[in-house]
Scaffold this active site. Structure first.
Site, mmCIF file in Angstrom:
data_model
loop_
_atom_site.group_PDB
_atom_site.id
_atom_site.type_symbol
_atom_site.label_atom_id
_atom_site.label_comp_id
_atom_site.label_asym_id
_atom_site.label_seq_id
_atom_site.Cartn_x
_atom_site.Cartn_y
_atom_site.Cartn_z
ATOM 1 N N VAL A 30 -12.719 13.635 -5.989
ATOM 2 C CA VAL A 30 -13.296 14.910 -5.594
ATOM 3 C C VAL A 30 -12.573 15.551 -4.408
ATOM 4 C CG1 VAL A 30 -14.995 14.032 -3.943
ATOM 5 C CG2 VAL A 30 -15.547 16.039 -5.326
ATOM 6 N N TYR A 31 -11.738 14.794 -3.698
ATOM 7 C CA TYR A 31 -11.034 15.359 -2.552
ATOM 8 C C TYR A 31 -10.028 16.407 -3.037
ATOM 9 C CZ TYR A 31 -12.806 11.435 0.297
ATOM 10 O OH TYR A 31 -13.596 10.524 0.954
ATOM 11 N N SER A 32 -10.285 17.656 -2.664
ATOM 12 C CA SER A 32 -9.432 18.783 -3.072
ATOM 13 C C SER A 32 -9.220 18.813 -4.581
ATOM 14 C CB SER A 32 -8.083 18.744 -2.331
ATOM 15 O OG SER A 32 -8.262 19.024 -0.958
ATOM 16 N N ASN A 33 -10.297 18.445 -5.301
ATOM 17 C CA ASN A 33 -10.289 18.507 -6.774
ATOM 18 C C ASN A 33 -9.116 17.738 -7.376
ATOM 19 O OD1 ASN A 33 -11.464 19.354 -9.212
ATOM 20 N ND2 ASN A 33 -10.032 21.061 -9.398
#
Length: 344
Positions: free
Chosen positions: A61-64
């Protein structure tokens, strides 16, 4: 660098690990954290590896997914020098199959993460949150299959409550599935809730803590002080409401204590706050972050020295908070320690 076993597993991890949520800089939350590109990431990883920081923590989920992709690119050609930890479970989109830890989500998510990371294995896969809609048995059996396939080597959890973690461990033991050997948790001098239930559980069950936001969501950098406005450059302007709550007066007490110890030791406030954490029971690795080389080198200065017992006691006193029920009734009474010795 000091190396420690990750919980009761045979995996040794560095006392300090590097969190790469600053890689990518996409979206309102992560853009406030940092926007490290591949070239800058390679340089930060160079510094980490030279210092013995071999564990790199990220999440889908970090920066998609951009954080994983940049980490994979920056580690290309030296994958075996590093340990990769990533997390899965938070929403990656609006669709019904884009969140949670169902078998479908885990299998698809791991395959996607492996591609972004440019690797054939994830050294440590952590469930980013407890999925109350999926049976725990389904999640654990899927993890067992991923481990059997060699795509995941160790499994862990992140931000679980005590009962959620214990249920997962009990079912893993019952069925012979891989146990969670790590629990990624929030813990800092201004956030000590971990000590009341999750730390004793970790001690009892052999689950090592991987600490996120060890500087209290950026509050223990030395830039935030009583009677002063937030510095012009601070992620707290945009993200304070998204992080752990901190009582201002307690924060100022802790900063005052850190200031006094900084004068005695010549160390910075972040270095002292990180060193305090490294002494705590169950802590296997403290995840540090940095947007640039200077911040990284400053944080690396948290190892190689030790706070005195008196300094630790003063930090303990400044940061102490009455635990929540059911812990506080007997915590106030000295006799409680006769049957429940505190873990710290």
């Amino acid at each position: 660098m000091d190396y420690r076993y990750l919980g009761a597993s045979g995996l040794k991890v560095p006392a300090l690990s590097f969190g790469v949520a600053t890689f990518g800089g996409q979206g309102p939350l992560f853009s406030a954290w940092g926007d490290t590109d591949v070239a800058a990431a390679r340089r930060l990883i160079d510094i980490c590896l030279e210092a013995g920081v071999t564990l790199f923590d990220t999440a889908d989920v970090y920066s998609n997914g951009a954080s994983e992709a940049i980490l994979g690119e920056a580690l290309h050609g030296r994958r075996d020098e590093a340990l990769i930890s990533t997390k899965i479970g938070l929403p990656m989109g609006e669709g019904p199959l884009e969140a949670g830890t169902s078998r479908l989500r885990l299998v698809r998510g791991v395959e996607a993460a492996l591609k972004r990371l440019r690797t054939d294995r994830i050294d440590l896969l952590q469930l980013h949150a407890f999925d109350a809609f999926t049976p725990v048995e389904e999640t654990l059996k899927a993890l067992d299959d991923l481990v059997a396939a060699g795509k995941v080597l160790y499994v862990g959890a992140s931000n679980f409550s005590g009962w959620q973690l214990m249920k997962s461990l009990a079912l893993a033991d019952r069925h012979g599935w891989p146990r969670h050997v790590a629990h990624q948790i929030y813990y800092s001098l201004v956030g000590r809730d971990y000590e009341h239930e999750l730390m004793p559980l970790g001690l009892d069950q052999g689950v090592g803590a991987m600490v996120w936001s060890p500087l209290g969501w950026g509050r223990l950098t030395g830039k935030i002080r009583r009677g002063q406005p937030l510095p012009a450059v601070s992620r707290l302007h945009e993200t304070a409401d998204l992080g752990p709550p901190v009582d201002d007066e307690r924060l100022y007490r802790v900063v005052d204590a850190l200031d006094a110890i900084a004068a005695e030791t010549g160390k910075t406030l972040p270095q002292i706050a990180l060193n305090w954490l490294l002494r705590r029971p169950t802590v296997s690795s403290v995840i540090i972050g940095a947007r640039n080389e200077d911040q990284l080198r400053q944080n690396l200065g948290a190892v190689g020295w030790t706070l005195t017992a008196d300094q630790v006691a003063r930090l303990d006193a400044a940061s102490a908070v009455v635990p929540a029920y059911p812990h506080y009734p007997y915590w106030r009474e000295g006799g409680f320690k006769a049957i429940n010795p505190p873990p710290v």
